[in-house]
Design a protein around this motif. Structure first.
Motif, PDB file in Angstrom:
ATOM      1  N   ASN A  19      -4.920   7.711  -4.063  1.00 52.88           N
ATOM      2  CA  ASN A  19      -5.300   8.408  -2.846  1.00 52.88           C
ATOM      3  C   ASN A  19      -5.704   7.317  -1.851  1.00 52.88           C
ATOM      4  N   VAL A  20      -4.834   7.016  -0.900  1.00 50.53           N
ATOM      5  CA  VAL A  20      -5.062   5.924   0.049  1.00 50.53           C
ATOM      6  C   VAL A  20      -5.699   6.482   1.308  1.00 50.53           C
ATOM      7  N   GLN A  21      -6.817   5.868   1.692  1.00 48.36           N
ATOM      8  CA  GLN A  21      -7.514   6.286   2.904  1.00 48.36           C
ATOM      9  C   GLN A  21      -7.809   5.068   3.767  1.00 48.36           C
TER      10      GLN A  21
ATOM     11  N   VAL B  46       0.846  -1.202   0.000  1.00 48.63           N
ATOM     12  CA  VAL B  46       0.000   0.000   0.000  1.00 48.63           C
ATOM     13  C   VAL B  46       0.878   1.247   0.000  1.00 48.63           C
ATOM     14  N   GLU B  47       1.933   1.244   0.820  1.00 53.48           N
ATOM     15  CA  GLU B  47       2.830   2.403   0.872  1.00 53.48           C
ATOM     16  C   GLU B  47       3.495   2.661  -0.474  1.00 53.48           C
ATOM     17  N   ARG B  48       3.894   1.593  -1.165  1.00 51.35           N
ATOM     18  CA  ARG B  48       4.546   1.761  -2.475  1.00 51.35           C
ATOM     19  C   ARG B  48       3.588   2.309  -3.530  1.00 51.35           C
ATOM     20  N   LEU B  49       2.279   2.178  -3.315  1.00 56.47           N
ATOM     21  CA  LEU B  49       1.296   2.638  -4.304  1.00 56.47           C
ATOM     22  C   LEU B  49       0.714   4.012  -3.985  1.00 56.47           C
ATOM     23  N   ARG B  50       1.126   4.603  -2.869  1.00 58.36           N
ATOM     24  CA  ARG B  50       0.573   5.913  -2.478  1.00 58.36           C
ATOM     25  C   ARG B  50       0.816   6.993  -3.531  1.00 58.36           C
ATOM     26  N   TRP B  51       1.893   6.900  -4.284  1.00 61.03           N
ATOM     27  CA  TRP B  51       2.187   7.912  -5.302  1.00 61.03           C
ATOM     28  C   TRP B  51       1.132   7.914  -6.388  1.00 61.03           C
TER      29      TRP B  51
END
Length: 75
Positions: free
Chosen positions: A51-53, A43-48
């Motif tokens: 929009n992660v909530q 999930v962290e690698r895809l934040r770019w």
């Protein structure tokens, strides 16, 4: 029709498990994966890109697992 060669070590065949059987089963379980490395790091690698909530948390024993959703784009 197949037959089971060995009885399951917990409970009685044909009888639903109660709290004691569930506790016995749970005590025999071992952790095979890491939520941190298998889910949160991805999930962290895809934040770019998304929009992660966080929309909730799963509590299992003493462990707490954040539940997230990724939506395309940014706010």
């Amino acid at each position: 029709m197949s037959t089971v060669s060995a009885a399951h070590p917990i409970g009685t065949p044909g009888t639903p498990w109660g709290n004691a059987e569930r506790a016995q089963w749970l005590s025999r379980q071992t952790r095979h994966r890491s939520y941190e490395s298998d889910v949160l790091s991805v999930v962290e690698r895809l934040r770019w890109r998304f929009n992660v909530q966080e929309y909730g948390r799963l509590e299992y024993g003493l462990d707490v697992y954040p539940l997230s959703v990724g939506k395309p784009g940014s706010l």
